[in-house]
Design an enzyme around this catalytic site. Sequence first.
Site, PDB file in Angstrom:
ATOM      1  N   ARG A 179       0.883  -1.175   0.000  1.00  0.00           N
ATOM      2  CA  ARG A 179       0.000   0.000   0.000  1.00  0.00           C
ATOM      3  C   ARG A 179       0.912   1.214   0.000  1.00  0.00           C
ATOM      4  O   ARG A 179       1.650   1.442   0.974  1.00  0.00           O
ATOM      5  CB  ARG A 179      -0.941   0.006   1.208  1.00  0.00           C
ATOM      6  N   HIS A 191      -6.897   1.316  -6.950  1.00  0.00           N
ATOM      7  CA  HIS A 191      -7.166   0.329  -5.891  1.00  0.00           C
ATOM      8  C   HIS A 191      -7.797  -0.907  -6.544  1.00  0.00           C
ATOM      9  O   HIS A 191      -8.962  -1.227  -6.332  1.00  0.00           O
ATOM     10  CB  HIS A 191      -8.125   0.949  -4.868  1.00  0.00           C
ATOM     11  N   GLN A 232      -9.823  -3.746  -4.624  1.00  0.00           N
ATOM     12  CA  GLN A 232     -11.163  -3.341  -4.195  1.00  0.00           C
ATOM     13  C   GLN A 232     -12.193  -3.564  -5.295  1.00  0.00           C
ATOM     14  O   GLN A 232     -13.299  -4.051  -5.036  1.00  0.00           O
ATOM     15  CB  GLN A 232     -11.148  -1.860  -3.794  1.00  0.00           C
ATOM     16  N   ASP A 247     -17.477   6.770  -2.243  1.00  0.00           N
ATOM     17  CA  ASP A 247     -16.253   6.603  -1.446  1.00  0.00           C
ATOM     18  C   ASP A 247     -16.037   7.915  -0.691  1.00  0.00           C
ATOM     19  O   ASP A 247     -16.690   8.933  -0.976  1.00  0.00           O
ATOM     20  CB  ASP A 247     -15.058   6.291  -2.370  1.00  0.00           C
ATOM     21  N   CYS A 272     -16.231   1.216  -0.549  1.00  0.00           N
ATOM     22  CA  CYS A 272     -15.067   0.389  -0.197  1.00  0.00           C
ATOM     23  C   CYS A 272     -14.795   0.384   1.299  1.00  0.00           C
ATOM     24  O   CYS A 272     -14.103  -0.507   1.798  1.00  0.00           O
ATOM     25  CB  CYS A 272     -13.843   0.847  -0.971  1.00  0.00           C
ATOM     26  N   ARG A 305     -13.261  -8.956  -0.262  1.00  0.00           N
ATOM     27  CA  ARG A 305     -11.838  -8.608  -0.403  1.00  0.00           C
ATOM     28  C   ARG A 305     -10.987  -9.849  -0.164  1.00  0.00           C
ATOM     29  O   ARG A 305     -10.018 -10.103  -0.868  1.00  0.00           O
ATOM     30  CB  ARG A 305     -11.466  -7.511   0.605  1.00  0.00           C
TER      31      ARG A 305
HETATM   32  N1   CP Z   1     -11.303  -0.555   1.449  1.00  0.00           N
HETATM   33  C1   CP Z   1     -10.051  -0.612   1.965  1.00  0.00           C
HETATM   34  O1   CP Z   1      -9.046  -0.739   1.250  1.00  0.00           O
HETATM   35  O2   CP Z   1     -10.006  -0.547   3.321  1.00  0.00           O
HETATM   36  P1   CP Z   1      -8.709  -0.394   4.221  1.00  0.00           P
HETATM   37  O3   CP Z   1      -8.177   1.008   3.999  1.00  0.00           O
HETATM   38  O4   CP Z   1      -9.196  -0.599   5.615  1.00  0.00           O
HETATM   39  O5   CP Z   1      -7.696  -1.410   3.809  1.00  0.00           O
HETATM   40  N1  NVA Z   2     -10.146   6.564  -1.622  1.00  0.00           N
HETATM   41  C1  NVA Z   2      -9.810   6.103  -0.300  1.00  0.00           C
HETATM   42  C2  NVA Z   2      -9.962   4.626  -0.215  1.00  0.00           C
HETATM   43  C3  NVA Z   2      -9.674   4.031   1.143  1.00  0.00           C
HETATM   44  C4  NVA Z   2      -9.759   2.524   1.142  1.00  0.00           C
HETATM   45  C5  NVA Z   2      -8.399   6.521   0.060  1.00  0.00           C
HETATM   46  O1  NVA Z   2      -7.523   6.442  -0.805  1.00  0.00           O
HETATM   47  O2  NVA Z   2      -8.164   6.936   1.198  1.00  0.00           O
END
Ligand code: CP
Ligand code: NVA
Length: 310
Positions: A110, A137, A140, A228, A267, A295
């Site tokens: 990440r 992402h 997701q 989101d 998400c 997921r």
């Molecule tokens: N949706 C998602 O990626 O959640 P987290 O940020 O908790 O991993």
């Molecule tokens: N768009 C959000 C998604 C979190 C899972 C972010 O990047 O923070």
Amino acid sequence: MSQPRHFVDLWALDGATLRAILDDAHRRKAARAGWTQGRVDADAPAAGRTLAMIFERNSTRTRFSFDAAIRQLGGAGIISTSADMQLGRGETIEDTARVLSRMVDAVMLRAARHDTIEALAQAATVPVINGLTNKSHPCQILADLMTLEAHRGPLAGKTIAWVGDGNNVCASYLHAAGKLGFALNIATPPEYAPDGMDLARAVEAGGRITLTDDPRAAVAGADCVVADTWVSMGDIDYDERLAALGPYQVDDALMDLAGPKAMFLHCLPAHRGEEVTDAVLEGERSLVWDAAENRLHAQKSILAWCFGAF
Ligand code: CP
Ligand code: NVA
């Protein structure tokens, strides 16, 4: 040496591969009905393999689902924040890639910046998986699409409406649309529209994409409405975003404009009272908890594909 199977962005994968991953995910999920979470799948496709999971940003779902996933596949996982690694003290991502490639069989990252995962994939000799960047992402979206087809049938011919910020999650919907045959209506304020390159790629891949600033037009007749957060990790213009995105809240009135069987996806984490009302998130049309569970299932199949199981 053959190139590792990276899972960095959906636009780089063909539709048949995405289909095979989704089919495997449905099969694995069904085969586990009634099992405890720690039991290993019968074929254990990751037996003898180790997954490294690195986080430059916070996570609940991605962290636990990947760790549970590698265990259910019969493998082992190692989790670290980048701050705990020499990466956090300036060691390069390329050197990190070379070292980890000699110790583990795949790396999930990440990353705060998308170019970090691209550099990791470039330098690694094992598969690299995108667990979210500022630009996309993909894990997701496979979980969301798995949820949609489980509840509503084949994706081809479906319409998905994205309402709110044209962010990283929206980008992965754009990457998937043409490859999996669903139409994508996107409603954002003009200043928070999706990246032009992502739009161009989506259209090039045959995607039926509509971009508007009107959430009502975007959701009309949609099979699925997706929202989101308005403020993603790393965004600093909080007040401006809340002001611009206020009219894009998904509430029951907006859901009523979609098809009678329209479902709602997010998400997570959700900000009740901002991008979605509590009533929609907790209502009958919401499938956010199924999508969160998926997921785990989708990522097991991403891992199995990366390891060459199919
Ligand atoms: N949706 C998602 O990626 O959640 P987290 O940020 O908790 O991993
Ligand atoms: N768009 C959000 C998604 C979190 C899972 C972010 O990047 O923070």
